[in-house]
Scaffold this motif. Structure first.
Motif, PDB file in Angstrom:
ATOM      1  N   HIS A 198      26.452  -7.366   3.809  1.00 28.11           N
ATOM      2  CA  HIS A 198      26.956  -6.920   5.108  1.00 28.11           C
ATOM      3  C   HIS A 198      28.223  -6.091   4.905  1.00 28.11           C
ATOM      4  O   HIS A 198      29.218  -6.591   4.371  1.00 28.11           O
ATOM      5  N   ILE A 199      28.182  -4.825   5.299  1.00 32.57           N
ATOM      6  CA  ILE A 199      29.383  -3.995   5.350  1.00 32.57           C
ATOM      7  C   ILE A 199      29.883  -4.052   6.788  1.00 32.57           C
ATOM      8  O   ILE A 199      29.205  -3.604   7.712  1.00 32.57           O
ATOM      9  N   THR A 200      31.051  -4.635   6.971  1.00 32.56           N
ATOM     10  CA  THR A 200      31.524  -4.984   8.309  1.00 32.56           C
ATOM     11  C   THR A 200      32.297  -3.834   8.950  1.00 32.56           C
ATOM     12  O   THR A 200      32.766  -2.906   8.281  1.00 32.56           O
ATOM     13  N   LEU A 201      32.475  -3.951  10.260  1.00 29.12           N
ATOM     14  CA  LEU A 201      33.302  -2.986  10.967  1.00 29.12           C
ATOM     15  C   LEU A 201      34.736  -3.043  10.460  1.00 29.12           C
ATOM     16  O   LEU A 201      35.422  -2.018  10.377  1.00 29.12           O
ATOM     17  N   ARG A 207      39.456   1.130   6.361  1.00 30.56           N
ATOM     18  CA  ARG A 207      39.249   2.130   5.304  1.00 30.56           C
ATOM     19  C   ARG A 207      39.238   1.451   3.929  1.00 30.56           C
ATOM     20  O   ARG A 207      39.840   1.932   2.957  1.00 30.56           O
ATOM     21  N   ASP A 208      38.522   0.318   3.867  1.00 32.09           N
ATOM     22  CA  ASP A 208      38.491  -0.523   2.669  1.00 32.09           C
ATOM     23  C   ASP A 208      37.430  -0.004   1.693  1.00 32.09           C
ATOM     24  O   ASP A 208      36.376  -0.614   1.491  1.00 32.09           O
ATOM     25  N   LYS A 209      37.739   1.135   1.090  1.00 30.74           N
ATOM     26  CA  LYS A 209      36.790   1.770   0.187  1.00 30.74           C
ATOM     27  C   LYS A 209      36.484   0.889  -1.022  1.00 30.74           C
ATOM     28  O   LYS A 209      35.347   0.846  -1.509  1.00 30.74           O
ATOM     29  N   GLU A 210      37.458   0.157  -1.505  1.00 32.77           N
ATOM     30  CA  GLU A 210      37.246  -0.676  -2.681  1.00 32.77           C
ATOM     31  C   GLU A 210      36.166  -1.732  -2.433  1.00 32.77           C
ATOM     32  O   GLU A 210      35.271  -1.920  -3.278  1.00 32.77           O
ATOM     33  N   SER A 217      28.151  -1.190  -5.914  1.00 34.58           N
ATOM     34  CA  SER A 217      27.992  -1.413  -7.359  1.00 34.58           C
ATOM     35  C   SER A 217      27.129  -2.623  -7.661  1.00 34.58           C
ATOM     36  O   SER A 217      26.410  -2.650  -8.674  1.00 34.58           O
ATOM     37  N   ASN A 218      27.201  -3.636  -6.805  1.00 34.22           N
ATOM     38  CA  ASN A 218      26.476  -4.886  -7.063  1.00 34.22           C
ATOM     39  C   ASN A 218      24.999  -4.827  -6.669  1.00 34.22           C
ATOM     40  O   ASN A 218      24.239  -5.745  -6.994  1.00 34.22           O
ATOM     41  N   LEU A 219      24.593  -3.786  -6.000  1.00 37.09           N
ATOM     42  CA  LEU A 219      23.233  -3.727  -5.470  1.00 37.09           C
ATOM     43  C   LEU A 219      22.224  -3.395  -6.561  1.00 37.09           C
ATOM     44  O   LEU A 219      22.428  -2.474  -7.349  1.00 37.09           O
ATOM     45  N   ALA A 240      31.166   9.014   4.050  1.00 37.35           N
ATOM     46  CA  ALA A 240      32.125   9.534   3.072  1.00 37.35           C
ATOM     47  C   ALA A 240      32.180   8.636   1.831  1.00 37.35           C
ATOM     48  O   ALA A 240      32.228   9.128   0.693  1.00 37.35           O
ATOM     49  N   CYS A 241      32.162   7.323   2.046  1.00 33.35           N
ATOM     50  CA  CYS A 241      32.133   6.387   0.915  1.00 33.35           C
ATOM     51  C   CYS A 241      30.837   6.536   0.126  1.00 33.35           C
ATOM     52  O   CYS A 241      30.837   6.553  -1.116  1.00 33.35           O
ATOM     53  N   LEU A 242      29.749   6.656   0.831  1.00 28.89           N
ATOM     54  CA  LEU A 242      28.441   6.758   0.195  1.00 28.89           C
ATOM     55  C   LEU A 242      28.333   8.008  -0.675  1.00 28.89           C
ATOM     56  O   LEU A 242      27.914   7.933  -1.840  1.00 28.89           O
ATOM     57  N   THR A 243      28.714   9.158  -0.133  1.00 27.64           N
ATOM     58  CA  THR A 243      28.585  10.402  -0.894  1.00 27.64           C
ATOM     59  C   THR A 243      29.514  10.411  -2.110  1.00 27.64           C
ATOM     60  O   THR A 243      29.137  10.893  -3.174  1.00 27.64           O
TER      61      THR A 243
END
Length: 455
Positions: A198-201, A207-210, A217-219, A240-243
């Motif tokens: 779950h990537i939360t709101l 802006r918790d890119k880490e 990375s874990n997927l 933006a994080c995905l790209t």
């Protein structure tokens, strides 16, 4: 609990999505034509031969659509179709040496082969996907995902989609409120609720890119990920994080989403357009309404109460009649007379839903009704001034069977969430706008407003 204030929170950050640097061609496999409701200037193909797919890969933009219409198919038909599409995409990608991403675009109210389609695409690929991301938010349609629950706006309230009429769908109904439980339900227990990421709101708003990168990375081994998002800025930051991550890491991701994610990762997001320049004759126009969800019925009633449009009710009980063809022929002749006289006409199915305990039989009934409506369009000898189709299965069948479209261009939206295609040279009517009106979009008066814009 989701609130209006939460939706309206914007940081107004300058979010660079680096779309121009994305090395992938993005292929949207759309289970009905309404998924083009947030983009423009893109080709959409209704066939998935290697030739058409190669044409899509060679387009200048970063994205193209393939209309599968799989929401109208049963499970085995859907599996066969996606196996074929996957094989053809892979052949073309290998030939051209172009990497690709697949978006399996589905309904923002969670109807359709939600889990099955990305699963088949992964199983059919040369290399299995590391993860599938579920992102059903569609902001133009008031659909939001928050704390792992998917919501829609009903009146002034935000309610879980599981509590809406859409969860009672005769073919694709469901019970689960939380998305992780929904995925488990739709996978028939193949995926357990506690296995879903779950990537939360909060991750997005802070802006918790880490943390987001750590999830990426874990997927592996076709993990399942739910992504919260309640406005465009949330979605833009996720993209933006995905790209950025994909530019640095060799991961294979697939996406099961509604239209807002497509908009966020597309180089040509949609815009409202004026169709006046496309009007070529003084004939009447035609609206075909197949969708029977409450929103569509309310919009239809408003249209009939607030306009002088001619109306024809298609009696769905005639589907089982031995006189069906004669019934359809009579309606076709009546429609032609209206159009030839310069009168606009709306054809709509009777609002009663034929429901059985057999889900596949329900789907067959829906398909038979749609086929009858479409045959009216395909047999017209007079070109309408405009064509509007209301409902996913109906609009797809009108496009492919009625108008014989193989390649069209998405030119924008006539109103928020209602896409317009420009037909190709192979179509029954060439280079005319075709308005695709989703069954679950708009307010009570929206269909009437769209009609007035086409007159």
């Amino acid at each position: 609990m989701l609130t209006k204030d939460l939706i309206n929170v914007f940081k107004h950050d300058d979010i660079n999505k680096h779309l121009a640097d994305l090395k992938y061609k993005i292929i949207v496999l759309d289970d009905d034509p309404t998924g083009t409701q947030t983009v423009k200037d893109l080709p959409v193909y209704t066939k998935w031969t290697e030739e058409w797919i190669e044409d899509g890969f060679l387009q200048s933009h970063n994205m193209f659509y393939i209309l599968t219409n799989s929401r109208a198919l049963n499970e085995q038909e859907t599996i066969s179709l996606h196996q074929e599409v996957s094989a053809n995409i892979q052949k073309v990608a290998n030939k051209l040496d172009i990497p690709y991403l697949i978006i399996s675009r589905g309904d923002s109210t969670l109807r359709g082969h939600f889990y099955l389609e990305p699963k088949v695409l992964s199983d059919s690929s040369d290399q299995a996907f590391d993860a599938v991301f579920y992102i059903p938010a569609f902001f133009e349609g008031n659909r939001y995902t928050y704390e792992g629950i998917h919501y829609l706006k009903e009146g002034e309230q935000y309610i879980p989609v599981s509590e809406s009429e859409f969860a009672q769908d005769t073919t694709f109904g469901f019970k689960s409120k939380h998305m992780n439980d929904f995925i488990s339900e739709k996978s028939n227990g193949e995926v357990q609720s506690d296995e879903v990421y779950h990537i939360t709101l909060e991750n997005l708003r802070q802006r918790d890119k880490e943390t987001i990168f750590n999830v990426f990375s874990n997927l592996n081994d076709f993990d399942q990920v739910v992504v919260d998002a309640v406005n465009d800025e949330d979605m833009d930051f996720f993209v933006a994080c995905l790209t950025e991550f994909l530019a640095q890491h060799d991961k294979r991701f697939i996406f099961r989403t509604a239209a807002s994610f497509v908009k966020a990762i597309c180089e040509t997001p949609g815009e409202i357009i004026n169709l006046n320049s496309y009007k070529e004759n003084d004939n009447g126009g035609i609206i075909v309404v197949g969708s029977h969800v409450k929103k569509s019925s309310d919009q239809l009633k408003y249209l009939l109460d607030h306009s002088f449009i001619s109306e024809i009710e298609f009696d769905v009980t005639q589907i089982a009649s031995s006189n069906l063809q004669a019934y359809v022929d009579d309606i076709t002749q009546l429609v032609e007379r209206y159009i030839d006289n310069g009168e606009d006409v709306v054809i709509y199915t009777s609002r009663d839903v034929i429901r059985t305990e057999n889900l596949q039989h329900n789907l067959s009934i829906s398909t038979a009704i749609s086929n009858s409506l479409v045959s009216i369009v395909s047999n017209l000898d007079v070109q309408p001034k405009f064509i509007i189709a209301k409902g996913g299965i109906t609009s797809s069948d009108v496009a492919t069977k009625g108008l014989k479209i193989e390649k069209a261009k998405v030119i924008g939206q006539i109103t928020q969430g209602v896409p317009v295609w420009l037909t190709g040279s192979e179509a029954k009517y060439q280079n005319i706008p075709y308005v695709i009106f989703p069954g679950n979009v708009g307010d009570e008066e929206t269909l009437s407003s769209v009609y007035e814009l086409n007159r």
